[in-house]
Motif scaffolding. Sequence first.
Motif, mmCIF file in Angstrom:
data_model
loop_
_atom_site.group_PDB
_atom_site.id
_atom_site.type_symbol
_atom_site.label_atom_id
_atom_site.label_comp_id
_atom_site.label_asym_id
_atom_site.label_seq_id
_atom_site.Cartn_x
_atom_site.Cartn_y
_atom_site.Cartn_z
ATOM 1 N N HIS A 79 -71.722 -55.483 34.184
ATOM 2 C CA HIS A 79 -71.459 -54.398 32.917
ATOM 3 C C HIS A 79 -69.717 -55.160 32.620
ATOM 4 N N MET A 80 -68.989 -54.916 31.645
ATOM 5 C CA MET A 80 -68.096 -54.678 31.395
ATOM 6 C C MET A 80 -67.652 -55.152 29.460
ATOM 7 N N GLU A 81 -66.249 -54.448 29.893
ATOM 8 C CA GLU A 81 -66.088 -54.752 27.867
ATOM 9 C C GLU A 81 -65.307 -55.692 27.726
ATOM 10 N N ARG A 83 -62.888 -58.269 24.908
ATOM 11 C CA ARG A 83 -63.065 -58.238 23.202
ATOM 12 C C ARG A 83 -63.142 -59.599 22.620
ATOM 13 N N LYS A 84 -63.554 -59.368 21.088
ATOM 14 C CA LYS A 84 -64.020 -59.352 20.096
ATOM 15 C C LYS A 84 -62.886 -60.736 19.385
ATOM 16 N N PRO A 92 -62.914 -53.562 22.081
ATOM 17 C CA PRO A 92 -63.671 -54.331 22.251
ATOM 18 C C PRO A 92 -65.227 -54.344 22.810
ATOM 19 N N LEU A 93 -65.612 -55.115 22.897
ATOM 20 C CA LEU A 93 -67.498 -55.156 23.159
ATOM 21 C C LEU A 93 -68.057 -54.586 24.243
ATOM 22 N N ASP A 94 -68.533 -53.770 24.773
ATOM 23 C CA ASP A 94 -69.502 -53.109 25.917
ATOM 24 C C ASP A 94 -70.635 -53.787 26.310
ATOM 25 N N VAL A 95 -70.584 -54.980 26.646
ATOM 26 C CA VAL A 95 -71.395 -55.874 27.711
ATOM 27 C C VAL A 95 -71.927 -55.194 28.580
ATOM 28 N N THR A 96 -73.356 -54.156 28.753
ATOM 29 C CA THR A 96 -74.354 -53.631 29.595
ATOM 30 C C THR A 96 -75.121 -54.780 30.054
ATOM 31 N N ASN A 126 -73.102 -59.309 18.516
ATOM 32 C CA ASN A 126 -72.552 -59.308 19.188
ATOM 33 C C ASN A 126 -73.839 -60.333 20.556
#
Length: 209
Positions: A79-81, A83-84, A92-96, A126
Amino acid sequence: LCAQLAQRQGTDVWSWIKDISGPIAALTLALALFQFWQNSRLRKTQSQTDAAVRATNEIDSFYEDRSVWVALRLLDYGHMEIRKNEHPTAAPLDVTKEMLASALTFHRQTGETAEAKLAGRVYSTNERLVRDIFDHFLARLERMDILIKEGVVSAREFGELFSYWFELLGEIPNKNDQIVHMSDRRRHALWTYIRRYKFDGVIRLFRRY
């Protein structure tokens, strides 16, 4: 001239030349062989230096690649953010963990219709971004497998540098592994992605270790 010199000195100059021609020829040959050996050694040393520099550059390039960096940390942290794009003010894109596993799902497992797949609506924007990152990351791993196969990069050295990730990301965890925090869902999604999309070089690379 030689005959006159011989008369004056009472010496057979031709015999003298004959006597020294052998040692001179031997010395000339020895010098030529020494020069050849020295040049060969210099070429070999330069070749080894060039090979070492190229290997270092290839490994540095691998680890400095942003897609490699992002993919490894997504797999490590789950899990991290990210940049697109490169714009500093971009959100930022929050990727769980759930999104990562969903993004890596093989398209035939989505349950979408053929029409939807052709229309490009199987994955969200995304999710496609995450897939692009992993496509690039896996392609770099395949390149590393080729470089090792061709002797450009040492298998031992790369194995030592990448040992953490080999243990964390292995398709089948070893009972003696100490790095075990990757979830079964992420592991299954990653390796289904690797195998279904034919990243065979990645499979060969992991098989080496």
